[in-house]
Design an enzyme around this catalytic site. Structure first.
Site, short mmCIF file in Angstrom:
data_model
loop_
_atom_site.label_atom_id
_atom_site.label_comp_id
_atom_site.label_asym_id
_atom_site.label_seq_id
_atom_site.Cartn_x
_atom_site.Cartn_y
_atom_site.Cartn_z
CG HIS A 26 -2.04 -1.00 1.12
ND1 HIS A 26 -1.90 -2.31 1.52
CD2 HIS A 26 -3.31 -0.90 0.65
CE1 HIS A 26 -3.03 -2.96 1.31
NE2 HIS A 26 -3.91 -2.13 0.78
CG HIS A 84 -3.03 -5.50 -3.16
ND1 HIS A 84 -2.58 -4.20 -3.28
CD2 HIS A 84 -4.09 -5.45 -2.30
CE1 HIS A 84 -3.33 -3.41 -2.52
NE2 HIS A 84 -4.25 -4.14 -1.92
CB CYS A 108 -13.56 -4.16 1.72
SG CYS A 108 -13.24 -2.72 2.74
CG HIS A 123 -6.09 -7.01 1.31
ND1 HIS A 123 -6.18 -6.20 2.43
CD2 HIS A 123 -5.99 -6.19 0.25
CE1 HIS A 123 -6.12 -4.94 2.05
NE2 HIS A 123 -6.01 -4.89 0.75
CD GLU A 142 -13.83 -6.27 8.62
OE1 GLU A 142 -14.79 -5.54 8.29
OE2 GLU A 142 -12.73 -6.24 8.04
CD GLU A 167 -6.73 0.02 -0.32
OE1 GLU A 167 -6.28 -0.94 -0.96
OE2 GLU A 167 -7.03 -0.04 0.88
CD GLU A 179 -7.70 -2.92 -2.48
OE1 GLU A 179 -7.16 -3.21 -1.40
OE2 GLU A 179 -8.91 -2.68 -2.61
#
Length: 197
Positions: A41, A48, A83, A85, A103, A130, A132
């Site tokens: 990041h 990624h 959200c 990874h 979460e 980001e 992504e």
């Protein structure tokens, strides 16, 4: 309790701690390597794999979360349900289900793939980027939400009109509208015409 700051570690199967690694991908989403989470990041960012989840209640309202103030990236802003990874070699679907439970304390029902979207969103507050290749998922939430306070500051179920009002008033993640717009066809299929998405 889940720990997600970029510099945090997670326990390997043998009990030792290791850095959180992400999958680096090319423009087609093919895995080309790995990088440590914070390093991926740092500007200009390394492309990624990521995921974004949109969960809805029985009335077709979207579950939003406000990111906890302790988050290293975009703290305190509102965003989609969940959200994050995938770990290297973890499927985006498995990661989406895992992180939603970690979460928010709920397991999504009818979780379905909703396409992918590629974006580059700098965060002016943290200086992080980001970059992504994001796998999108939609589903239903059919049990009470039990947020982890280290991850989630608040939650809200919103209609499209309520989202528009909140989006005009409150701070949202830089990527929120990008991922929502990309997921809209699947959202409409899930919630039906009357929900208004």
């Amino acid at each position: 309790m889940a720990i997600t700051p970029a510099t945090a570690t997670h326990s390997a199967s043998n009990g030792t701690a290791e850095a959180i690694m992400l999958e680096l991908v090319d423009e087609d989403g093919t895995t080309i390597g790995t990088a440590e989470k914070l390093a991926a990041h740092q500007p200009p960012g390394q492309l990624h794999r990521a995921f974004s989840v949109f969960l809805f209640d029985e009335r077709g309202r979207l579950l939003l979360q406000q990111r906890a103030l302790g988050k290293y990236h975009s703290p305190g802003v509102w965003s989609n349900t969940c959200c994050g990874h995938p770990y290297p070699e973890e499927s985006p679907f498995a990661a989406a289900a895992r992180r939603t439970y970690e979460e928010l304390g709920v397991s999504p029902s009818l979780l379905a793939e909703a396409g992918t979207v590629r974006y580059n969103h700098p965060d002016p507050d943290s200086g992080l980027v980001e970059q992504e290749y994001n796998h999108l998922f939609v589903g239903l939430v059919q049990s009470p939400v039990r947020p982890d306070s280290e991850e989630v500051g608040a939650t809200a179920f919103v209609t499209p009109a309520e989202l528009a009002e909140r989006h005009a008033r409150d701070r949202f993640s830089a990527w929120f509208m990008t991922v929502l717009d990309a997921a809209r066809p699947a959202v409409r299929e899930l919630t039906g015409d009357t929900a208004g998405w």
